[in-house]
Design a protein around this motif. Structure first.
Motif, PDB file in Angstrom:
ATOM      1  N   VAL A 216       0.809  -1.215   0.000  1.00  0.00           N
ATOM      2  CA  VAL A 216       0.000   0.000   0.000  1.00  0.00           C
ATOM      3  C   VAL A 216       0.844   1.268   0.000  1.00  0.00           C
ATOM      4  N   LEU A 217       1.955   1.268   0.745  1.00  0.00           N
ATOM      5  CA  LEU A 217       2.746   2.497   0.874  1.00  0.00           C
ATOM      6  C   LEU A 217       3.172   3.092  -0.474  1.00  0.00           C
ATOM      7  N   PRO A 218       3.669   2.291  -1.425  1.00  0.00           N
ATOM      8  CA  PRO A 218       4.026   2.898  -2.714  1.00  0.00           C
ATOM      9  C   PRO A 218       2.844   3.545  -3.428  1.00  0.00           C
ATOM     10  N   LEU A 219       1.622   3.047  -3.167  1.00  0.00           N
ATOM     11  CA  LEU A 219       0.439   3.574  -3.839  1.00  0.00           C
ATOM     12  C   LEU A 219       0.014   4.922  -3.274  1.00  0.00           C
ATOM     13  N   ILE A 220       0.313   5.160  -1.975  1.00  0.00           N
ATOM     14  CA  ILE A 220      -0.146   6.398  -1.332  1.00  0.00           C
ATOM     15  C   ILE A 220       1.011   7.341  -1.015  1.00  0.00           C
ATOM     16  N   ALA A 221       2.249   6.929  -1.352  1.00  0.00           N
ATOM     17  CA  ALA A 221       3.423   7.723  -0.964  1.00  0.00           C
ATOM     18  C   ALA A 221       3.397   9.125  -1.548  1.00  0.00           C
ATOM     19  N   GLY A 222       2.784   9.292  -2.729  1.00  0.00           N
ATOM     20  CA  GLY A 222       2.776  10.596  -3.368  1.00  0.00           C
ATOM     21  C   GLY A 222       1.877  11.620  -2.695  1.00  0.00           C
ATOM     22  N   GLN A 223       1.093  11.186  -1.717  1.00  0.00           N
ATOM     23  CA  GLN A 223       0.157  12.103  -1.073  1.00  0.00           C
ATOM     24  C   GLN A 223       0.835  13.070  -0.114  1.00  0.00           C
ATOM     25  N   SER A 224       2.021  12.703   0.409  1.00  0.00           N
ATOM     26  CA  SER A 224       2.739  13.604   1.303  1.00  0.00           C
ATOM     27  C   SER A 224       4.210  13.234   1.320  1.00  0.00           C
ATOM     28  N   ALA A 225       5.048  14.216   1.683  1.00  0.00           N
ATOM     29  CA  ALA A 225       6.486  13.967   1.754  1.00  0.00           C
ATOM     30  C   ALA A 225       6.811  12.983   2.870  1.00  0.00           C
ATOM     31  N   SER A 228       6.141   9.501   1.671  1.00  0.00           N
ATOM     32  CA  SER A 228       7.171   9.127   0.708  1.00  0.00           C
ATOM     33  C   SER A 228       8.444   8.695   1.416  1.00  0.00           C
ATOM     34  N   LEU A 229       8.842   9.437   2.452  1.00  0.00           N
ATOM     35  CA  LEU A 229      10.039   9.066   3.216  1.00  0.00           C
ATOM     36  C   LEU A 229       9.830   7.726   3.915  1.00  0.00           C
ATOM     37  N   PHE A 230       8.676   7.554   4.563  1.00  0.00           N
ATOM     38  CA  PHE A 230       8.404   6.301   5.273  1.00  0.00           C
ATOM     39  C   PHE A 230       8.412   5.132   4.306  1.00  0.00           C
ATOM     40  N   ASP A 231       7.835   5.321   3.123  1.00  0.00           N
ATOM     41  CA  ASP A 231       7.793   4.254   2.117  1.00  0.00           C
ATOM     42  C   ASP A 231       9.193   3.831   1.704  1.00  0.00           C
ATOM     43  N   GLY A 232      10.076   4.797   1.431  1.00  0.00           N
ATOM     44  CA  GLY A 232      11.422   4.472   0.991  1.00  0.00           C
ATOM     45  C   GLY A 232      12.204   3.692   2.017  1.00  0.00           C
ATOM     46  N   PHE A 233      12.159   4.128   3.266  1.00  0.00           N
ATOM     47  CA  PHE A 233      12.924   3.445   4.307  1.00  0.00           C
ATOM     48  C   PHE A 233      12.276   2.120   4.704  1.00  0.00           C
ATOM     49  N   TYR A 234      10.949   2.047   4.643  1.00  0.00           N
ATOM     50  CA  TYR A 234      10.265   0.786   4.946  1.00  0.00           C
ATOM     51  C   TYR A 234      10.632  -0.269   3.910  1.00  0.00           C
ATOM     52  N   ARG A 235      10.669   0.110   2.650  1.00  0.00           N
ATOM     53  CA  ARG A 235      11.029  -0.846   1.588  1.00  0.00           C
ATOM     54  C   ARG A 235      12.468  -1.316   1.753  1.00  0.00           C
ATOM     55  N   ALA A 236      13.369  -0.394   2.097  1.00  0.00           N
ATOM     56  CA  ALA A 236      14.764  -0.785   2.322  1.00  0.00           C
ATOM     57  C   ALA A 236      14.867  -1.787   3.465  1.00  0.00           C
ATOM     58  N   GLY A 237      14.153  -1.532   4.561  1.00  0.00           N
ATOM     59  CA  GLY A 237      14.195  -2.438   5.703  1.00  0.00           C
ATOM     60  C   GLY A 237      13.585  -3.791   5.415  1.00  0.00           C
ATOM     61  N   SER A 238      12.667  -3.855   4.445  1.00  0.00           N
ATOM     62  CA  SER A 238      12.001  -5.116   4.113  1.00  0.00           C
ATOM     63  C   SER A 238      12.864  -6.023   3.252  1.00  0.00           C
ATOM     64  N   LEU A 239      13.889  -5.474   2.616  1.00  0.00           N
ATOM     65  CA  LEU A 239      14.662  -6.238   1.638  1.00  0.00           C
ATOM     66  C   LEU A 239      16.076  -6.569   2.099  1.00  0.00           C
ATOM     67  N   VAL A 240      16.395  -6.265   3.351  1.00  0.00           N
ATOM     68  CA  VAL A 240      17.754  -6.486   3.842  1.00  0.00           C
ATOM     69  C   VAL A 240      17.921  -7.933   4.286  1.00  0.00           C
ATOM     70  N   PHE A 241      18.698  -8.689   3.540  1.00  0.00           N
ATOM     71  CA  PHE A 241      19.088 -10.041   3.923  1.00  0.00           C
ATOM     72  C   PHE A 241      20.610 -10.083   4.043  1.00  0.00           C
ATOM     73  N   GLY A 293      14.588  19.131   2.141  1.00  0.00           N
ATOM     74  CA  GLY A 293      13.141  19.284   2.149  1.00  0.00           C
ATOM     75  C   GLY A 293      12.510  18.567   3.321  1.00  0.00           C
ATOM     76  N   GLU A 294      11.318  19.009   3.680  1.00  0.00           N
ATOM     77  CA  GLU A 294      10.582  18.385   4.785  1.00  0.00           C
ATOM     78  C   GLU A 294      10.063  17.008   4.367  1.00  0.00           C
ATOM     79  N   PRO A 295       9.987  16.069   5.357  1.00  0.00           N
ATOM     80  CA  PRO A 295      10.451  16.173   6.742  1.00  0.00           C
ATOM     81  C   PRO A 295      11.947  15.881   6.836  1.00  0.00           C
ATOM     82  N   ASN A 296      12.626  16.643   7.672  1.00  0.00           N
ATOM     83  CA  ASN A 296      14.037  16.396   7.939  1.00  0.00           C
ATOM     84  C   ASN A 296      14.315  16.767   9.394  1.00  0.00           C
TER      85      ASN A 296
END
Length: 400
Positions: A216-225, A228-241, A293-296
């Protein structure tokens, strides 16, 4: 049985927090070293659980995506003092290095002059040595035969054609399929049973939440910065082996390629993270803080940190009640062996770009990088010490 070897529920969240805060400020050396510190403090000294129970828990967390040492700590806190114990273990172990990374982020943006620039350049150079050491060690353990070495090379080829986060996902999926076709898993069931304090309904809900957010996160990431940040880091954390250093190429794809941080900021922060105790995943706090850019700032650091750790913990909670059956499946082991071999290739590709290309510009840089590599591998010096050497070397190169 697990219930016989773990003194579950006999501690308090305060006790867990104190134990893991001590570990959080003293555990240098990366995830494998962290597991050794855990064993000395919690198995040998405090006797929270038996050697066999600890070994089985470590095996589970190394099998799953996410930060293995932090997942082990989270599970130990839960078994000792319930859900509040798990939260206490996470906060206490993560907070020291996360705070230091945020402070570095806030200070680094104001650094100027040859000495400061030399330190930052040295941090980028030491990252080359650290990642090279990680690639060498992982290749030895995860690609022990010609077939899995070929899988690693195929992952590099995929990234050469598609050098994006989607390319990394494709490389891991290809590795998993090839591993399944090789069928090298044994279904070994050595070790004691993991008798979880997590119920099956909670486990299923956790797995559903993990997968649901990933979709879901990639589908709604464009709604706010912030999304978008949460989506990027969540995806990275999901793929770390395969260990903490594997997060490097994933975060590079989600931050540098998105224009959130510069390559200079990325490599300097990664180099600084080597000198700190605690989990390497706190590098995410630095990236969230320096993001353009926000959020930072502080909010960006907290959001990035929560996003990168969340998937590993959700998968852990979702797997605990089912691990005893799952680990007996040879096909599951074959799949993971192929995925782990692909991870070696992904990290090897990151060693070239952005790490080597961003840190090494001439023979002087290469000489300092080789010195750091030899100190890590031949002299067996701790990473924090090598970081200091690199920082001093960077100053000399800058002022010379």
């Amino acid at each position: 049985m697990w219930a016989d070897t773990v003194r579950s529920g006999q501690g308090t969240p305060g006790e867990v927090f104190a134990a893991f805060l001590k570990l959080g400020v003293t555990s240098f050396g990366g995830p494998i070293a962290h597991l050794g510190y855990y064993r000395d403090e919690l198995v040998v000294r405090r006797k929270w659980l038996s050697e066999s129970a600890y070994g089985d828990l470590v095996a589970l967390c190394q099998f799953l995506p996410g930060p293995a040492s932090s997942q082990v700590g989270f599970a130990l806190g839960m078994m000792r003092a319930g859900w509040l114990g798990a939260l206490a273990a996470f906060v206490a172990f993560t907070l020291p290095s996360a705070l230091l990374m945020v402070i570095f982020a806030l200070v680094a943006v104001n650094l100027s002059g040859p000495v400061a620039m030399g330190v930052l350049h040295g941090l980028k150079i030491v990252a080359v040595a650290v990642v090279a050491q990680a690639v060498m060690g992982m290749a030895k353990n995860l690609c022990p035969d010609k077939e899995r070495a070929a899988i690693a090379v195929s992952a590099v080829a995929v990234l050469a054609v598609l050098p994006t986060a989607f390319g990394m996902v494709g490389a891991i999926m290809l590795g998993a399929v090839l591993g399944l076709l090789l069928g090298r898993g044994s279904g070994n069931t050595s070790g004691g049973a993991i008798f979880s304090v997590v119920s099956r309904p909670i486990a299923i809900a956790a797995l559903g939440c993990w997968l649901g957010l990933l979709v879901v996160l990639p589908l709604i990431a464009g709604q706010s910065a912030g999304l978008s940040l949460f989506d990027g880091f969540y995806r990275a954390g999901s793929l770390v082996f395969g260990g903490g250093h594997v997060v490097l190429p994933l975060l590079q794809a989600e931050t540098v390629e998105q224009g959130w941080v510069t390559e200079h900021q990325f490599l300097a922060g990664y180099g600084a993270a080597q000198a700190l105790p605690g989990p390497l995943f706190t590098f995410a706090a630095y990236l969230g803080a320096v993001k353009s850019g926000e959020p930072n700032g502080i909010f960006g650091a907290v959001l990035a940190l929560a996003a990168i750790f969340a998937p590993g913990y959700l998968v852990l909670v979702g797997t605990l009640p089912f691990w005893d059956r799952f680990r007996t499946m040879a096909r599951a082991q074959s799949l993971m062996q192929g995925a782990n071999a692909a991870v070696v290739g992904i990290l090897g590709a990151a060693l070239y770009s952005p790490v080597f290309t961003g840190g090494i510009h001439d023979l002087k840089d290469l000489a300092l990088g080789l010195l750091c590599f030899v100190l890590l591998t031949a002299w067996m010096k701790p990473p924090w010490m090598v970081v200091i050497v690199a920082a001093l070397g960077g100053i000399l190169l800058e002022v010379a």
